[in-house]
Scaffold this motif. Sequence first.
Motif, PDB file in Angstrom:
ATOM      1  N   ALA A  93     -61.276 -91.102  33.841  1.00 59.73           N
ATOM      2  CA  ALA A  93     -61.053 -90.447  32.523  1.00 59.73           C
ATOM      3  C   ALA A  93     -60.799 -89.199  32.697  1.00 59.73           C
ATOM      4  CB  ALA A  93     -62.163 -90.878  31.725  1.00 59.73           C
ATOM      5  N   ASP A  94     -59.818 -88.809  31.536  1.00 57.77           N
ATOM      6  CA  ASP A  94     -59.619 -87.232  31.511  1.00 57.77           C
ATOM      7  C   ASP A  94     -60.429 -86.583  30.529  1.00 57.77           C
ATOM      8  OD1 ASP A  94     -58.751 -88.076  28.846  1.00 57.77           O
ATOM      9  OD2 ASP A  94     -56.663 -87.967  29.272  1.00 57.77           O
ATOM     10  N   GLU A  95     -60.314 -85.435  30.164  1.00 56.87           N
ATOM     11  CA  GLU A  95     -61.184 -84.651  29.384  1.00 56.87           C
ATOM     12  C   GLU A  95     -61.238 -85.113  27.915  1.00 56.87           C
ATOM     13  OE1 GLU A  95     -63.389 -82.280  30.122  1.00 56.87           O
ATOM     14  OE2 GLU A  95     -62.461 -82.607  32.134  1.00 56.87           O
ATOM     15  N   GLU A  96     -60.400 -85.964  27.545  1.00 59.25           N
ATOM     16  CA  GLU A  96     -60.269 -86.792  26.177  1.00 59.25           C
ATOM     17  C   GLU A  96     -61.095 -88.148  26.164  1.00 59.25           C
ATOM     18  OE1 GLU A  96     -59.216 -85.753  23.037  1.00 59.25           O
ATOM     19  OE2 GLU A  96     -58.864 -83.764  23.903  1.00 59.25           O
ATOM     20  N   TRP A  97     -61.625 -88.366  27.434  1.00 64.37           N
ATOM     21  CA  TRP A  97     -62.169 -89.561  27.799  1.00 64.37           C
ATOM     22  C   TRP A  97     -61.083 -90.905  27.490  1.00 64.37           C
ATOM     23  CZ3 TRP A  97     -67.765 -89.729  24.793  1.00 64.37           C
ATOM     24  CH2 TRP A  97     -68.540 -88.927  25.616  1.00 64.37           C
ATOM     25  N   ARG A  98     -60.055 -90.589  28.215  1.00 55.17           N
ATOM     26  CA  ARG A  98     -58.927 -91.659  28.166  1.00 55.17           C
ATOM     27  C   ARG A  98     -58.305 -91.956  29.611  1.00 55.17           C
ATOM     28  NH1 ARG A  98     -56.097 -88.302  23.845  1.00 55.17           N
ATOM     29  NH2 ARG A  98     -57.136 -89.044  21.945  1.00 55.17           N
ATOM     30  N   VAL A  99     -58.222 -92.989  29.861  1.00 53.54           N
ATOM     31  CA  VAL A  99     -57.679 -93.585  31.148  1.00 53.54           C
ATOM     32  C   VAL A  99     -56.370 -93.946  31.396  1.00 53.54           C
ATOM     33  CG1 VAL A  99     -58.244 -95.072  33.217  1.00 53.54           C
ATOM     34  CG2 VAL A  99     -60.271 -94.227  31.777  1.00 53.54           C
ATOM     35  N   ASP A 100     -55.632 -93.274  32.174  1.00 53.42           N
ATOM     36  CA  ASP A 100     -54.158 -93.703  32.490  1.00 53.42           C
ATOM     37  C   ASP A 100     -54.075 -94.839  32.973  1.00 53.42           C
ATOM     38  OD1 ASP A 100     -51.593 -93.800  33.194  1.00 53.42           O
ATOM     39  OD2 ASP A 100     -51.464 -91.725  34.047  1.00 53.42           O
ATOM     40  N   PRO A 101     -53.601 -95.996  32.648  1.00 57.69           N
ATOM     41  CA  PRO A 101     -53.626 -96.987  33.021  1.00 57.69           C
ATOM     42  C   PRO A 101     -52.832 -97.093  34.694  1.00 57.69           C
ATOM     43  CG  PRO A 101     -52.716 -97.437  30.773  1.00 57.69           C
ATOM     44  CD  PRO A 101     -52.983 -96.036  31.144  1.00 57.69           C
ATOM     45  N   ASP A 160     -69.231-105.739  35.314  1.00 55.80           N
ATOM     46  CA  ASP A 160     -68.280-104.888  34.513  1.00 55.80           C
ATOM     47  C   ASP A 160     -69.228-104.658  33.328  1.00 55.80           C
ATOM     48  OD1 ASP A 160     -66.233-104.409  33.074  1.00 55.80           O
ATOM     49  OD2 ASP A 160     -64.734-105.706  33.798  1.00 55.80           O
ATOM     50  N   PHE A 161     -69.685-103.406  33.293  1.00 53.81           N
ATOM     51  CA  PHE A 161     -70.338-102.982  31.973  1.00 53.81           C
ATOM     52  C   PHE A 161     -69.240-102.623  30.986  1.00 53.81           C
ATOM     53  CE2 PHE A 161     -71.909 -99.468  29.578  1.00 53.81           C
ATOM     54  CZ  PHE A 161     -73.128 -99.859  29.040  1.00 53.81           C
ATOM     55  N   THR A 162     -68.312-102.167  31.301  1.00 53.38           N
ATOM     56  CA  THR A 162     -67.293-102.058  30.120  1.00 53.38           C
ATOM     57  C   THR A 162     -66.924-103.233  29.717  1.00 53.38           C
ATOM     58  OG1 THR A 162     -66.041-100.393  31.451  1.00 53.38           O
ATOM     59  CG2 THR A 162     -64.820-101.171  30.048  1.00 53.38           C
ATOM     60  N   LEU A 163     -66.680-104.550  30.095  1.00 55.12           N
ATOM     61  CA  LEU A 163     -66.509-105.917  29.460  1.00 55.12           C
ATOM     62  C   LEU A 163     -67.643-106.199  28.690  1.00 55.12           C
ATOM     63  CD1 LEU A 163     -64.616-107.961  28.923  1.00 55.12           C
ATOM     64  CD2 LEU A 163     -65.549-109.078  31.120  1.00 55.12           C
ATOM     65  N   ALA A 164     -68.921-105.965  29.199  1.00 57.68           N
ATOM     66  CA  ALA A 164     -69.869-106.289  28.368  1.00 57.68           C
ATOM     67  C   ALA A 164     -70.274-105.358  27.185  1.00 57.68           C
ATOM     68  CB  ALA A 164     -71.311-106.029  29.251  1.00 57.68           C
ATOM     69  N   LEU A 166     -75.956 -92.894  30.736  1.00 61.00           N
ATOM     70  CA  LEU A 166     -75.149 -93.665  30.478  1.00 61.00           C
ATOM     71  C   LEU A 166     -74.469 -93.689  29.030  1.00 61.00           C
ATOM     72  CD1 LEU A 166     -74.252 -96.591  31.838  1.00 61.00           C
ATOM     73  CD2 LEU A 166     -76.195 -97.716  30.325  1.00 61.00           C
ATOM     74  N   GLY A 167     -74.611 -92.686  28.270  1.00 62.27           N
ATOM     75  CA  GLY A 167     -74.195 -92.131  27.120  1.00 62.27           C
ATOM     76  C   GLY A 167     -72.777 -92.122  27.087  1.00 62.27           C
ATOM     77  N   GLY A 168     -72.145 -91.256  28.182  1.00 66.84           N
ATOM     78  CA  GLY A 168     -70.746 -90.907  28.408  1.00 66.84           C
ATOM     79  C   GLY A 168     -70.175 -92.168  28.661  1.00 66.84           C
ATOM     80  N   ALA A 169     -70.435 -93.104  29.321  1.00 72.30           N
ATOM     81  CA  ALA A 169     -69.628 -94.312  29.733  1.00 72.30           C
ATOM     82  C   ALA A 169     -69.500 -95.179  28.235  1.00 72.30           C
ATOM     83  CB  ALA A 169     -70.571 -95.344  30.707  1.00 72.30           C
ATOM     84  N   ILE A 170     -70.679 -95.189  27.419  1.00 74.40           N
ATOM     85  CA  ILE A 170     -70.627 -96.034  26.341  1.00 74.40           C
ATOM     86  C   ILE A 170     -69.554 -95.390  25.459  1.00 74.40           C
ATOM     87  CG2 ILE A 170     -72.100 -96.567  24.191  1.00 74.40           C
ATOM     88  CD1 ILE A 170     -74.437 -96.890  25.789  1.00 74.40           C
ATOM     89  N   GLY A 171     -69.552 -94.051  25.212  1.00 70.58           N
ATOM     90  CA  GLY A 171     -68.446 -93.366  24.508  1.00 70.58           C
ATOM     91  C   GLY A 171     -66.984 -93.762  25.174  1.00 70.58           C
ATOM     92  N   GLN A 172     -67.134 -93.694  26.258  1.00 73.29           N
ATOM     93  CA  GLN A 172     -65.612 -93.970  27.011  1.00 73.29           C
ATOM     94  C   GLN A 172     -65.185 -95.466  26.282  1.00 73.29           C
ATOM     95  OE1 GLN A 172     -66.589 -93.092  30.754  1.00 73.29           O
ATOM     96  NE2 GLN A 172     -66.561 -90.970  30.381  1.00 73.29           N
ATOM     97  N   VAL A 173     -66.136 -96.582  26.534  1.00 75.57           N
ATOM     98  CA  VAL A 173     -65.801 -97.835  25.761  1.00 75.57           C
ATOM     99  C   VAL A 173     -65.203 -97.441  24.539  1.00 75.57           C
ATOM    100  CG1 VAL A 173     -66.586-100.080  25.588  1.00 75.57           C
ATOM    101  CG2 VAL A 173     -67.154 -98.909  27.461  1.00 75.57           C
ATOM    102  N   LEU A 174     -65.790 -96.996  23.790  1.00 79.77           N
ATOM    103  CA  LEU A 174     -65.829 -96.995  22.123  1.00 79.77           C
ATOM    104  C   LEU A 174     -64.290 -96.123  22.166  1.00 79.77           C
ATOM    105  CD1 LEU A 174     -69.062 -95.400  20.756  1.00 79.77           C
ATOM    106  CD2 LEU A 174     -68.068 -97.732  20.380  1.00 79.77           C
ATOM    107  N   VAL A 175     -64.051 -95.074  22.868  1.00 80.96           N
ATOM    108  CA  VAL A 175     -62.628 -94.469  22.750  1.00 80.96           C
ATOM    109  C   VAL A 175     -61.697 -95.311  23.249  1.00 80.96           C
ATOM    110  CG1 VAL A 175     -61.206 -92.715  23.951  1.00 80.96           C
ATOM    111  CG2 VAL A 175     -63.634 -92.133  23.338  1.00 80.96           C
ATOM    112  N   ALA A 176     -61.600 -96.374  24.214  1.00 84.02           N
ATOM    113  CA  ALA A 176     -60.747 -97.158  24.863  1.00 84.02           C
ATOM    114  C   ALA A 176     -60.325 -98.402  23.750  1.00 84.02           C
ATOM    115  CB  ALA A 176     -61.410 -97.954  26.097  1.00 84.02           C
ATOM    116  N   LEU A 177     -61.546 -98.698  22.966  1.00 84.04           N
ATOM    117  CA  LEU A 177     -61.352 -99.599  21.772  1.00 84.04           C
ATOM    118  C   LEU A 177     -60.847 -99.167  20.525  1.00 84.04           C
ATOM    119  CD1 LEU A 177     -64.853-101.624  22.289  1.00 84.04           C
ATOM    120  CD2 LEU A 177     -62.554-102.399  22.856  1.00 84.04           C
ATOM    121  N   GLN A 178     -60.922 -97.526  20.386  1.00 83.74           N
ATOM    122  CA  GLN A 178     -60.582 -97.020  19.190  1.00 83.74           C
ATOM    123  C   GLN A 178     -61.506 -97.509  18.038  1.00 83.74           C
ATOM    124  OE1 GLN A 178     -56.544 -96.129  18.475  1.00 83.74           O
ATOM    125  NE2 GLN A 178     -56.095 -95.785  20.690  1.00 83.74           N
ATOM    126  N   TRP A 179     -62.765 -97.711  18.549  1.00 86.12           N
ATOM    127  CA  TRP A 179     -63.871 -98.152  17.437  1.00 86.12           C
ATOM    128  C   TRP A 179     -64.164 -97.311  16.291  1.00 86.12           C
ATOM    129  CZ3 TRP A 179     -64.972-103.005  16.877  1.00 86.12           C
ATOM    130  CH2 TRP A 179     -66.155-103.300  15.993  1.00 86.12           C
TER     131      TRP A 179
END
Length: 338
Positions: free
Chosen positions: A141-149, A266-270, A292-305
Amino acid sequence: MAKESVLVVCPGRGTYNAPDLGYLARHHAARPELARFDAMRVGKGAETLTALDGAARFSPALHTRGDVAAPLIYAASYLDFLSLDRDRFDVVAVTGNSMGWYSALACAGAVSGEHGFAIADAMGVNSQRHEAGGQAVLVLADEEWRVDPALARAVEAACAKHGALPSIRLGGMLVVAGAPPALDALEKDLPHLPRDPMRLPGNGPFHTPLMAGSAKAARAMLPHEWFSQPHIPLIDGRGAIWRRFSTDTRALWDYTFGAQILDTYDFTLAMTVAIREFAPDRIVLLGPGETLGGAIGQVLVALQWQGITGKPAFMERQADDALLHALGRPGQREIVCV
């Protein structure tokens, strides 16, 4: 007043660190469950959690060891769960990361608190039964918590080329595992990452077939009779939901000491399944720590929740009306605990 719905997340290894020393004493010293866990440790000739948690100083050589870290983390998480204000909050689902699966089993009611502790305690020992290997964390993830596919695909290709195995999918991070030569070769052949790879000291090749010895030992000593149907929906490391009345308890035991140990977690999928399926009003990350808070935040970003499109939006939401409450973070615990 209607209760708010809550998704509970149980942390795994690496979350009881120097700032967390004394966590049990600060929050749970009077809990009878802690006394029972201590008695179970005494019964097997091991140092009590109270003594380990009450040490004068944090010792990385001691407190991060599997047979010490696992029971400490389990006790902190499970007792945190018991502290939630159930008059105000309705726990609609439980999940966990890696070793946090054992805590999640107990929180969901699939095993008793004591059996959950026995499982975590035993698996802390069993986790040292593996072929040579370890883990490394790759930050995608970059500084915005986004992942380049494209970056993610390149990293996966490098892993396949050198025989490094995906161990844990963790939001904007990928934990890889394998034999030392495979990890060495991978690190030399990775594309440019937002941060340098980081080896995890003391960790084995968790969630790979190299852990076959640990799985075999677990099956031999931890009986399926301890397992029952969960009272609360339980999301595993494949994104599968174990529900009350439909859960085959033998299958749950088989997953726990089979695929959960030997396959990618796969915590991201869970988290993705939990958030989309149950749409919780709040997410509660149990202690210890809050890594683990950062990883949870990154999942929320990926979902644009709920409009969370990047790290700044997540931080703004947390400051305005927090969606994620980490019980290891001062000020957040008091919101959801009695």
